[in-house]
Design an enzyme around this catalytic site. Structure first.
Site, PDB file in Angstrom:
ATOM      1  N   HIS A 127       0.810  -1.220   0.000  1.00  0.00           N
ATOM      2  CA  HIS A 127       0.000   0.000   0.000  1.00  0.00           C
ATOM      3  C   HIS A 127       0.844   1.270   0.000  1.00  0.00           C
ATOM      4  CE1 HIS A 127       0.852  -0.247   4.371  1.00  0.00           C
ATOM      5  NE2 HIS A 127       0.648   1.063   4.363  1.00  0.00           N
ATOM      6  N   HIS A 191       3.564   9.909  12.099  1.00  0.00           N
ATOM      7  CA  HIS A 191       2.750   8.797  12.601  1.00  0.00           C
ATOM      8  C   HIS A 191       3.682   7.701  13.075  1.00  0.00           C
ATOM      9  CE1 HIS A 191       3.481   7.585   8.428  1.00  0.00           C
ATOM     10  NE2 HIS A 191       2.998   6.372   8.643  1.00  0.00           N
TER      11      HIS A 191
END
Length: 329
Positions: A127, A191
């Site tokens: 991804h 993140h």
């Protein structure tokens, strides 16, 4: 010795560029963040612009999440001369339309100008490449695409000045092709999915063996690895919605994120040259170093003769587990 890049004075190709965050939780969140519709609208608008631009070639810079790069072999930069996207959570499976001869020519050009990139004729992306490619172009196999993978998982990571030079050199190569070129940078901003991708040796034997050898290991199967990723993302989605995972846990760092955006939109790329990967991981999470891909894409865009980017969106989206940013030029 510094490389001497040649920038063609005529026949320069038109170029566009998009840098965007990716996150499986954009697809499997338990509750949408307040900015969800704005994020979706931004991607839809950019896709319309890209379809109208109709690129003849796409370079997509992005990371690998233990899909093809493992501790047994993790080059700083890899160019895929043939490529397939796996069916991981948040990704879009299928074969990319890679122009093999042109990818080989690009790797040769890089070597001639001081950048040694690995080449793969059988690369698998996840991804980290397929999500942004799909969201921006509408399908991973829509346009001829050359994936450029930056190692952001297995230390030592490449220095930022090398990622800048990688992008600059690819931009110079693209400028000489006289084609409409799209540069994509996939990843970031702050993140910290360390529970999903722990430090080597910090998880159970199956995860550790996968990080070491990937599908060649004898402890964890490919099916088990991808099932683990699916399960843990759904668990994280529920925890984020319920407050079990906080913004602090995600290592959201607005100061870092805005500094990245300010540098890239101002074109002062060399200000990132001496940035320290471990310090960024400590302050903004293991996913923050994915901005190597943004730096490379922006440097490529400018070297190809394109405009500097503008920032379309920035939001600390807790339910996605990531600080989302979108730039385009």
């Amino acid at each position: 010795m510094k490389s001497q890049l040649s920038f063609p004075k005529s026949g320069a190709s038109m170029s566009m560029m998009v840098c965007a965050s990716h996150a499986p939780l954009m697809y499997c969140h338990a509750r949408p963040p307040a900015e969800h519709e704005q994020v979706e609208a931004s991607f839809a608008s950019l896709q319309e612009q890209i379809v109208a631009f109709d690129p003849e070639l796409v370079f997509v810079f992005g990371p690998d999440h233990y899909t093809s790069l493992f501790r047994r072999l993790a080059p700083p930069f890899t160019v895929a001369a043939s490529c397939e996207a796996v069916d991981d959570i948040g990704g879009h499976p299928g074969r990319l339309k890679v122009p093999t001869d042109l990818a080989v020519e690009c790797v040769s050009y890089l070597a001639q100008h001081g950048i040694d990139a690995a080449i793969s004729y059988d690369f698998k992306v996840d991804h980290g490449i397929s999500q942004t490619l799909h969201r921006i172009t509408g399908a991973i196999g829509r346009y001829p695409t050359i994936p450029v993978i930056v190692n952001t998982m297995t230390p030592p990571l490449p220095p930022f000045f090398r990622s800048r030079l990688l992008g600059t050199t690819i931009g110079a190569f693209a400028r000489g092709l006289n084609r409409r070129v799209l540069f994509l940078g996939s990843g970031g901003l702050s993140h910290n999915p360390k529970v999903i991708f722990p430090d080597f040796g910090a998880a159970d034997a199956g995860v550790t063996s996968w990080q070491q050898q990937g599908p060649a290991n004898t402890t964890m199967s490919s099916e088990a690895w991808y099932a683990r990723l699916t399960d843990i993302h759904h668990e994280a989605a529920a925890a984020l919605a319920a407050g079990g995972i906080t913004a602090e846990d995600c290592r959201f760092n607005g100061e870092f994120d805005h500094k990245v955006i300010d540098i890239l939109t101002s074109g002062k790329f060399s200000e990132m040259d001496l940035w320290d990967n471990p310090s960024i991981v400590e302050s903004a999470g293991i996913g923050a170093v994915e901005v190597h891909a943004w730096l490379a894409a922006c440097a490529a865009q400018v070297a190809a003769g394109g405009n500097l980017p503008v920032c379309d969106l920035y939001a600390q989206t807790l339910e996605y587990g990531i600080a989302v940013g979108i730039l385009h030029a």
